[in-house]
Design an enzyme around this catalytic site. Sequence first.
Site, PDB file in Angstrom:
ATOM      1  N   ASP A 219     -46.207  49.682  -8.958  1.00  0.00           N
ATOM      2  CA  ASP A 219     -44.870  49.200  -9.298  1.00  0.00           C
ATOM      3  C   ASP A 219     -44.265  48.334  -8.196  1.00  0.00           C
ATOM      4  OD1 ASP A 219     -45.171  50.812 -11.493  1.00  0.00           O
ATOM      5  OD2 ASP A 219     -43.279  51.885 -11.210  1.00  0.00           O
TER       6      ASP A 219
ATOM      7  N   HIS B 212     -41.416  45.660 -15.184  1.00  0.00           N
ATOM      8  CA  HIS B 212     -40.647  46.676 -14.441  1.00  0.00           C
ATOM      9  C   HIS B 212     -39.210  46.181 -14.265  1.00  0.00           C
ATOM     10  CE1 HIS B 212     -40.245  50.274 -12.190  1.00  0.00           C
ATOM     11  NE2 HIS B 212     -40.289  49.766 -10.982  1.00  0.00           N
TER      12      HIS B 212
ATOM     13  N   HIS C  80     -34.944  45.519 -10.812  1.00  0.00           N
ATOM     14  CA  HIS C  80     -35.004  46.966 -10.524  1.00  0.00           C
ATOM     15  C   HIS C  80     -33.664  47.674 -10.601  1.00  0.00           C
ATOM     16  CE1 HIS C  80     -36.705  50.685  -8.839  1.00  0.00           C
ATOM     17  NE2 HIS C  80     -37.883  50.149  -9.049  1.00  0.00           N
TER      18      HIS C  80
ATOM     19  N   HIS D  85     -46.960  52.203  -5.349  1.00  0.00           N
ATOM     20  CA  HIS D  85     -46.228  50.946  -5.171  1.00  0.00           C
ATOM     21  C   HIS D  85     -47.015  50.013  -4.258  1.00  0.00           C
ATOM     22  CE1 HIS D  85     -43.254  54.012  -6.299  1.00  0.00           C
ATOM     23  NE2 HIS D  85     -42.578  53.021  -6.860  1.00  0.00           N
TER      24      HIS D  85
END
Length: 487
Positions: free
Chosen positions: A300, A350, A354, A444
């Site tokens: 991510d 995603h 964010h 990540h």
Amino acid sequence: MSRRGIAALSALLLTLLTACDAGGSGPSSEPETSVVAARAPEDALSVVDPELMSSIPGFQTRSRVDEERQMHATWPDLPGMAALDAAVEDHAEARIDDFLTEYLPTPGAVAVPELNLTWRTVGMSEEVVGIVQDEYLNPGGSAAMLWRSTWYDVAAGEVVDNSALISDPDALTRTIRKALIDLAGADFSDGIDEALAEEPPVVGFTGDGSLFVGFDEGQVAAASEGRISVRIPADRTEGLLTQIGLEARAAALDPVVPTGGATDLPGDEPSDEPSSEPSEEPGPAKPDCDRLKCVALTFDDGPGGFTDGLLDLLRRKDATATFFVLGQQVESYPDVARRIVADGHEIGIHTWDHKSLPTLSPAKVQWEILSTQRAIEQATGQRARLLRPPYGAVDGVVDRVARRAGLAEMFWSVDPEDWKDHDSAVVARRVLAKARAGSVILVHDIHRTTVDAIGGIVAGLRQRGFTLVRASDLFGDLKAGKRYYSR
Ligand code: NI
């Protein structure tokens, strides 16, 4: 004037501003002819094409995240501009530290405070570079928007104050004051003068060359009215700008990479652009996860500065993964996004920057998702079929938007908390201890320590008999708008 008086005038101001701003706040082809004060004017600022930024050799983005506290911050790092990088990073770190110490979650409360810091380049030339950092601060109810511009003198190697762009601050103050008062139809000079005595948080330029002065929420009007800007048409800025102010305007209107930067500018390079027709992920045949012990490794928050090295590693290991990318990172690293798809990995959304989706309006939720889909299509020629909501935060609105956009929601079942413990051995140990057949593993690729752990994780998973697959390979036919956690 009392706060109530300001609020009343602000309400009036809002009505007038909204009327004045009808027809959109984006850079218009029609040059402005009068001074305009406006609400929510951030789109009016002229922004340097991100492709120009991503073409600068050595250009990187930096991030700091806290998944528990809902904090996500990104800022740029420009090679050879140490003072600019330090100023931008210092501002981000100061805001982060303030948030982490001042905005503590209330025990038992549903709403968790959130901080989101993003950035954009508002000028770039041989002489000056300008960066605006946008801040979305949600204490747990409604969000506040704040911003800051940082201008950098390339030759001097120094950051200059916003006021260094202005040669006659008194004349500017008078002009801004008049614009606000004209629009309000009344005099509320007390509150305004106090605000105008401070340096404006943002100085920049619009697409038609107007001088743009931006104020934080609550600075010159009630906070409920959002950020306020005043735009002064180019032909009325004579005598208002210093030499560096004039250079900043040129850098906003006709941006170029400073010497020592990129030699090939976008548009000049031979095009290996993907076809304009996005494809629906043909992909390899699905592995048989009824028979095999399948796991999906998912990354991510990228692509970032470590992703290319990660792709090298995955290629050497002949390993497959899924990347849930941020739209703003795809803009900064379009070649890496392209390579993710070209190397046979799965790409998913995603969101753009964010933000926690359930706190946003349905229209903003849609924008967060669709703008990222567009960025992915543009960079890779492929359309994503998966959405991973930031912080795993989801509600009925997100489900509905995902369904309409044809996206299945992919969560996770194994979380080694790699954002918290920047320790490759710890991250690898946790993943290997928790992985089961059908697991979706969350890590990540913006953390070096995570990328360093992947070699060991891939080897360890295979030793335990696991087959690495793309997230969608774990499931049969995925349903848009449905939530998936593990097989
Ligand atoms: Ni994330």
